[in-house]
Design a protein around this motif. Structure first.
Motif, mmCIF file in Angstrom:
data_model
loop_
_atom_site.group_PDB
_atom_site.id
_atom_site.type_symbol
_atom_site.label_atom_id
_atom_site.label_comp_id
_atom_site.label_asym_id
_atom_site.label_seq_id
_atom_site.Cartn_x
_atom_site.Cartn_y
_atom_site.Cartn_z
ATOM 1 N N HIS A 125 5.549 4.770 1.464
ATOM 2 C CA HIS A 125 6.299 6.055 2.016
ATOM 3 C C HIS A 125 7.133 5.755 3.302
ATOM 4 O O HIS A 125 8.196 6.517 3.189
ATOM 5 C CB HIS A 125 4.948 7.040 2.347
ATOM 6 C CG HIS A 125 3.988 7.505 1.439
ATOM 7 N ND1 HIS A 125 3.013 7.867 1.479
ATOM 8 C CD2 HIS A 125 4.456 7.625 0.031
ATOM 9 C CE1 HIS A 125 2.439 8.409 0.342
ATOM 10 N NE2 HIS A 125 3.427 8.001 -0.486
ATOM 11 N N LYS B 250 0.875 -1.239 -0.010
ATOM 12 C CA LYS B 250 0.161 0.049 0.035
ATOM 13 C C LYS B 250 1.055 1.257 -0.235
ATOM 14 O O LYS B 250 1.940 1.403 0.300
ATOM 15 C CB LYS B 250 -0.747 -0.104 1.091
ATOM 16 C CG LYS B 250 -2.051 -0.982 1.155
ATOM 17 C CD LYS B 250 -2.992 -0.880 2.170
ATOM 18 C CE LYS B 250 -3.951 -2.175 2.064
ATOM 19 N NZ LYS B 250 -4.981 -1.961 3.324
ATOM 20 N N CYS B 251 0.156 2.336 -0.295
ATOM 21 C CA CYS B 251 1.051 3.668 -0.503
ATOM 22 C C CYS B 251 1.476 4.087 0.668
ATOM 23 O O CYS B 251 3.110 4.611 0.795
ATOM 24 C CB CYS B 251 -0.029 4.591 -1.006
ATOM 25 S SG CYS B 251 -0.515 4.535 -2.626
ATOM 26 N N HIS C 101 5.420 -1.104 -6.943
ATOM 27 C CA HIS C 101 4.100 -0.146 -6.445
ATOM 28 C C HIS C 101 4.556 1.125 -7.357
ATOM 29 O O HIS C 101 3.560 1.597 -7.542
ATOM 30 C CB HIS C 101 4.286 0.162 -5.193
ATOM 31 C CG HIS C 101 3.182 0.989 -4.458
ATOM 32 N ND1 HIS C 101 1.811 0.696 -4.414
ATOM 33 C CD2 HIS C 101 3.236 2.521 -4.403
ATOM 34 C CE1 HIS C 101 1.139 1.722 -3.779
ATOM 35 N NE2 HIS C 101 2.247 2.797 -4.024
ATOM 36 N N LEU C 102 5.914 1.540 -7.331
ATOM 37 C CA LEU C 102 6.087 2.905 -7.864
ATOM 38 C C LEU C 102 5.725 2.810 -9.441
ATOM 39 O O LEU C 102 5.449 3.789 -9.939
ATOM 40 C CB LEU C 102 7.433 3.165 -7.683
ATOM 41 C CG LEU C 102 7.980 3.480 -6.343
ATOM 42 C CD1 LEU C 102 9.356 3.785 -6.448
ATOM 43 C CD2 LEU C 102 7.206 4.667 -5.864
ATOM 44 N N ASN C 103 5.674 1.696 -10.034
ATOM 45 C CA ASN C 103 5.577 1.710 -11.634
ATOM 46 C C ASN C 103 4.034 1.663 -11.782
ATOM 47 O O ASN C 103 3.365 2.100 -12.852
ATOM 48 C CB ASN C 103 5.990 0.162 -11.953
ATOM 49 C CG ASN C 103 7.503 -0.071 -12.000
ATOM 50 O OD1 ASN C 103 7.873 1.073 -12.018
ATOM 51 N ND2 ASN C 103 8.024 -1.078 -12.113
ATOM 52 N N GLU C 104 3.359 1.373 -10.485
ATOM 53 C CA GLU C 104 1.711 1.400 -10.789
ATOM 54 C C GLU C 104 1.333 2.719 -10.492
ATOM 55 O O GLU C 104 0.016 2.939 -10.815
ATOM 56 C CB GLU C 104 1.111 0.294 -10.027
ATOM 57 C CG GLU C 104 1.386 -1.066 -10.714
ATOM 58 C CD GLU C 104 1.252 -2.575 -9.804
ATOM 59 O OE1 GLU C 104 0.935 -2.210 -8.625
ATOM 60 O OE2 GLU C 104 1.603 -3.605 -10.213
ATOM 61 N N CYS C 105 1.638 3.272 -9.230
ATOM 62 C CA CYS C 105 1.142 4.455 -8.604
ATOM 63 C C CYS C 105 2.057 5.641 -8.859
ATOM 64 O O CYS C 105 3.146 5.879 -8.402
ATOM 65 C CB CYS C 105 1.122 4.100 -7.119
ATOM 66 S SG CYS C 105 0.457 5.643 -6.125
ATOM 67 N N SER C 106 1.197 6.622 -9.760
ATOM 68 C CA SER C 106 1.904 7.756 -10.144
ATOM 69 C C SER C 106 2.199 8.718 -9.130
ATOM 70 O O SER C 106 3.181 9.352 -8.986
ATOM 71 C CB SER C 106 1.073 8.487 -11.291
ATOM 72 O OG SER C 106 -0.359 8.622 -10.920
ATOM 73 N N GLU C 107 1.203 8.526 -8.128
ATOM 74 C CA GLU C 107 1.476 9.705 -6.967
ATOM 75 C C GLU C 107 2.645 9.384 -6.198
ATOM 76 O O GLU C 107 3.457 10.327 -5.719
ATOM 77 C CB GLU C 107 0.336 9.978 -6.127
ATOM 78 C CG GLU C 107 0.173 11.126 -5.195
ATOM 79 C CD GLU C 107 -1.248 11.246 -4.314
ATOM 80 O OE1 GLU C 107 -1.149 11.528 -3.296
ATOM 81 O OE2 GLU C 107 -2.104 10.614 -4.802
ATOM 82 N N CYS C 108 2.933 8.113 -5.907
ATOM 83 C CA CYS C 108 3.863 7.680 -4.963
ATOM 84 C C CYS C 108 5.440 7.773 -5.888
ATOM 85 O O CYS C 108 6.254 8.352 -5.512
ATOM 86 C CB CYS C 108 3.938 6.293 -4.619
ATOM 87 S SG CYS C 108 2.760 5.986 -3.383
#
Lengths: 193, 143
Positions: free
Chosen positions: B7, B2-3, B29-36
């Protein structure tokens, strides 16, 4: 000339040995002080005091100890004293307030010099945020982090300088990084970076 | 992952201090979540400053300044005071302090009025301290 030779000659009052010591270790001391006080002029000023202290107390230096460890210790102590003496009443200022105030100052400088590229301005802002975040760390964490990042010392070397166990240094650095990350994320969320 | 978990591990990910499996999880996760990914990029740029923010050049006048400071400090060193002065000075200050306290008490005391039978001396003294006794306000207003 090795450190042992320098110390031996310095104990006999050789000015040449003192010059050699200052020239060899100047960068080490100034950089350590700079990492802690974050100001070049102050760092040089403290570093000069460090060498004066070394000159005066060279007789107290133990032959089995490492010269650089001794220098780091004096530099750290002097820098912390300097920070403590210069500490203004900032108890009611939050980290975000300080960053916002510094950003405003950067903005004023940047507007005055319109030729400055945008990326340079962004990097300046990042540097301010990072320095404020490091400064807001607890003292021991800040010292460990500075020695690790600015002087690239190993955990063992930091442990010797700080007179702690290696596991304590590991713990200090872990907490320092966690704290830094938390502060940077908080700032990122509040759009101050 | 999870985000918020990412973090918490981001700084260690950027410093390559995570285990191989954790590194892979964070990267995924970083590849999938643009905000992170945005925050990770910003954090990377911020931490990169530490690599360049070091004192690399040496001040050529540094030794001269250290030497000057050393000489200045040795000139300013106070000469050891004689024992007599070290003892006499605090004694003298203590005496002055005690005299000051005694003098303060003496000045603060109200003067004693000698009570005598003669009305003249009473008239002389009383108005000085309390005029109302001799000339009450009521009688003054009546007139």
């Amino acid at each position: 000339m090795s450190d042992t030779d320098i110390i031996e000659q310095l104990k006999q009052g050789s000015e040449l040995a003192f010059k050699k010591l200052v020239d060899t270790h100047q960068k080490l001391v100034v950089n350590t002080c700079y990492g802690l006080v974050q100001n070049r002029e102050d760092a040089e000023d403290i570093a000069q005091d460090v060498f004066v202290e070394v000159y005066r107390n060279i007789d107290k230096f133990r032959a089995d100890a490492k010269l650089s460890t001794w220098l780091y210790r004096i530099a750290v102590n002097r820098s912390l004293n300097h920070i403590r003496d210069n500490k203004k009443h900032k108890w009611f200022h939050s980290f975000e307030d300080e960053v916002a105030a510094k950003n405003k100052a950067v903005m004023q400088v940047s507007t005055a010099n319109s030729d400055e590229p945008e990326y340079d301005f962004e990097n300046k802002q990042r540097a301010i945020i990072l320095k404020e975040a490091i400064n807001s760390l607890p003292q021991n964490q800040k010292v460990a982090f500075t020695l690790s990042k600015y002087e690239e010392l190993s955990y063992e070397e930091i442990a010797q300088v700080m007179d702690l166990s290696v596991s304590s240094v590991e713990s200090l650095l872990f907490r320092a990084k966690k704290g830094l990350q938390k502060k940077l994320y908080k700032c990122y969320k509040k759009k101050c970076m | 992952m999870k985000c918020n978990k990412v973090h918490n591990k981001l700084i260690f990910f950027l410093e390559k201090e995570l285990s191989v499996s954790e590194m892979e999880q964070v990267q995924k996760h970083l590849n999938e979540c643009s905000e992170c990914a945005l925050f990770a990029a910003e954090m990377k740029n911020t931490l990169r400053i530490l690599d360049s923010d070091k004192v690399t050049d040496e001040n050529p006048f540094f030794f001269t300044r250290v030497k000057a400071r050393l000489e200045k400090q040795s000139q300013e060193e106070p000469v050891a005071r004689p024992v007599l002065i070290r003892i006499l000075q605090p004694v003298a200050f203590s005496i002055i302090l005690l005299l000051g306290i005694y003098g303060g008490f003496k000045l603060g005391q109200t003067p004693k009025v000698a009570i005598t039978d003669s009305s003249l001396s009473e008239q002389e003294m009383v108005p000085y301290w309390n005029e109302l006794q001799d000339e009450p306000i009521e009688s003054f207003l009546m007139e």
